[in-house]
Design a protein around this motif. Sequence first.
Motif, PDB file in Angstrom:
ATOM      1  N   TYR A  99       3.202   0.809   5.638  1.00 38.53           N
ATOM      2  CA  TYR A  99       3.550  -0.613   5.675  1.00 38.53           C
ATOM      3  C   TYR A  99       3.464  -1.121   7.103  1.00 38.53           C
ATOM      4  O   TYR A  99       3.890  -0.432   8.045  1.00 38.53           O
ATOM      5  CB  TYR A  99       4.983  -0.833   5.181  1.00 38.53           C
ATOM      6  CG  TYR A  99       5.129  -0.861   3.679  1.00 38.53           C
ATOM      7  CD1 TYR A  99       4.991  -2.039   2.975  1.00 38.53           C
ATOM      8  CD2 TYR A  99       5.425   0.302   2.975  1.00 38.53           C
ATOM      9  CE1 TYR A  99       5.141  -2.073   1.599  1.00 38.53           C
ATOM     10  CE2 TYR A  99       5.574   0.291   1.599  1.00 38.53           C
ATOM     11  CZ  TYR A  99       5.432  -0.909   0.917  1.00 38.53           C
ATOM     12  OH  TYR A  99       5.573  -0.927  -0.450  1.00 38.53           O
ATOM     13  N   TYR A 138       3.068   6.747  -1.396  1.00 35.60           N
ATOM     14  CA  TYR A 138       3.773   7.264  -0.208  1.00 35.60           C
ATOM     15  C   TYR A 138       5.063   7.946  -0.643  1.00 35.60           C
ATOM     16  O   TYR A 138       5.624   7.612  -1.694  1.00 35.60           O
ATOM     17  CB  TYR A 138       4.057   6.140   0.791  1.00 35.60           C
ATOM     18  CG  TYR A 138       4.913   5.008   0.277  1.00 35.60           C
ATOM     19  CD1 TYR A 138       6.305   5.097   0.265  1.00 35.60           C
ATOM     20  CD2 TYR A 138       4.330   3.838  -0.205  1.00 35.60           C
ATOM     21  CE1 TYR A 138       7.092   4.051  -0.199  1.00 35.60           C
ATOM     22  CE2 TYR A 138       5.105   2.792  -0.673  1.00 35.60           C
ATOM     23  CZ  TYR A 138       6.492   2.913  -0.667  1.00 35.60           C
ATOM     24  OH  TYR A 138       7.253   1.872  -1.132  1.00 35.60           O
ATOM     25  N   ARG A 150       6.235   7.864  -4.386  1.00 34.25           N
ATOM     26  CA  ARG A 150       6.132   6.591  -5.093  1.00 34.25           C
ATOM     27  C   ARG A 150       4.694   6.433  -5.582  1.00 34.25           C
ATOM     28  O   ARG A 150       3.750   6.733  -4.854  1.00 34.25           O
ATOM     29  CB  ARG A 150       6.431   5.399  -4.169  1.00 34.25           C
ATOM     30  CG  ARG A 150       7.823   5.302  -3.568  1.00 34.25           C
ATOM     31  CD  ARG A 150       8.895   4.924  -4.594  1.00 34.25           C
ATOM     32  NE  ARG A 150       8.477   4.100  -5.711  1.00 34.25           N
ATOM     33  CZ  ARG A 150       8.421   2.758  -5.709  1.00 34.25           C
ATOM     34  NH1 ARG A 150       8.775   2.097  -4.642  1.00 34.25           N
ATOM     35  NH2 ARG A 150       8.055   2.088  -6.776  1.00 34.25           N
ATOM     36  N   HIS A 153       1.920   0.809  -5.779  1.00 34.88           N
ATOM     37  CA  HIS A 153       2.598  -0.358  -6.351  1.00 34.88           C
ATOM     38  C   HIS A 153       2.479  -1.548  -5.420  1.00 34.88           C
ATOM     39  O   HIS A 153       2.258  -1.393  -4.217  1.00 34.88           O
ATOM     40  CB  HIS A 153       4.076  -0.057  -6.606  1.00 34.88           C
ATOM     41  CG  HIS A 153       4.825   0.297  -5.356  1.00 34.88           C
ATOM     42  ND1 HIS A 153       4.835   1.572  -4.818  1.00 34.88           N
ATOM     43  CD2 HIS A 153       5.565  -0.464  -4.509  1.00 34.88           C
ATOM     44  CE1 HIS A 153       5.550   1.584  -3.720  1.00 34.88           C
ATOM     45  NE2 HIS A 153       6.008   0.357  -3.498  1.00 34.88           N
ATOM     46  N   HIS A 155       4.689  -5.102  -4.498  1.00 35.71           N
ATOM     47  CA  HIS A 155       5.946  -5.833  -4.690  1.00 35.71           C
ATOM     48  C   HIS A 155       5.625  -7.301  -4.969  1.00 35.71           C
ATOM     49  O   HIS A 155       4.782  -7.903  -4.295  1.00 35.71           O
ATOM     50  CB  HIS A 155       6.820  -5.730  -3.440  1.00 35.71           C
ATOM     51  CG  HIS A 155       7.227  -4.327  -3.106  1.00 35.71           C
ATOM     52  ND1 HIS A 155       8.415  -3.773  -3.524  1.00 35.71           N
ATOM     53  CD2 HIS A 155       6.598  -3.358  -2.397  1.00 35.71           C
ATOM     54  CE1 HIS A 155       8.509  -2.534  -3.089  1.00 35.71           C
ATOM     55  NE2 HIS A 155       7.414  -2.253  -2.396  1.00 35.71           N
TER      56      HIS A 155
HETATM   57 FE   LIG Z   1       6.995  -0.245  -1.682  1.00 37.89          FE
END
Ligand SMILES: [Fe+2]
Length: 266
Positions: A99, A138, A150, A153, A155
Amino acid sequence: MTNYLSFDPPYRDSNSSVSQLRMPERPLVQLPRGWLHHVSGPAFGQLKVRPGDSDLTAHGQGEPLGTRIIVHGRVTDSDGRPVRHSLIEIWQANAAGGYSDSLDVSGFPLDPNFIGAGRCLTDHDGHYRFVTIRPGPYPAFFRSTTHAWRASHIHFSLFGEAFDSRLVTQMYFEGDPLIRHDRMINAVPDERGQSRLIAQLDIDHSIAESFGPPRLHPTPDGVGGLVYPPPRTDPGVLTPRNPSALAYRFDIVLRGPGATPFESKA
Ligand SMILES: [Fe+2]
């Protein structure tokens, strides 16, 4: 009072450190009607949503790495009516699972051509459309299992009538084997609810183009050489970038028996 089954995940999930933070510790306070920008339609103040805000791949000096995707769908209310001119914001990891956020301590590489955030308004029929890249999976820290993966995805945040009505959820990708290991989607209490968070591959709205602009390839002498696409024999038109993208369809239902599960509501 609803009389149908809700598939929203619990506010407090022992596996999720994030849910510990979003869980109110004191009784909720009921605000007087009209106290916070309560108006009859979407109201975003001076916020300007520009058409380019929905293309997350177009804001760098070059192309972001990863598979370009189109994420599109329709936002409806419980009776199927379109939710018009509603602000949708998305944020996501880059193709490496990193991120562009100071809170991301993974150390995964950042992509200078990808911030990972975008927004758009639904149109008159409730449709929305983003162009982005497929986010990488990640590892995340969960209290009961230490570190776990995870699934890929994106958000989503949707605004309702005003800033004091906001829904937050996550979109997953059809066929991703990590979905069955992902603690967040499995916090949704029913497979029917989980399936509403999984976008379906939409090959009909995908773009497949084999040829793109000339590209500099490395050569042994370190100088590099331009490689040109072959001459076109079909009606295709070369564009400044190869527009190819896989499309995924993700419809969102705000409430009612077919409602999309939301992890938080304001
Ligand atoms: Fe996330």
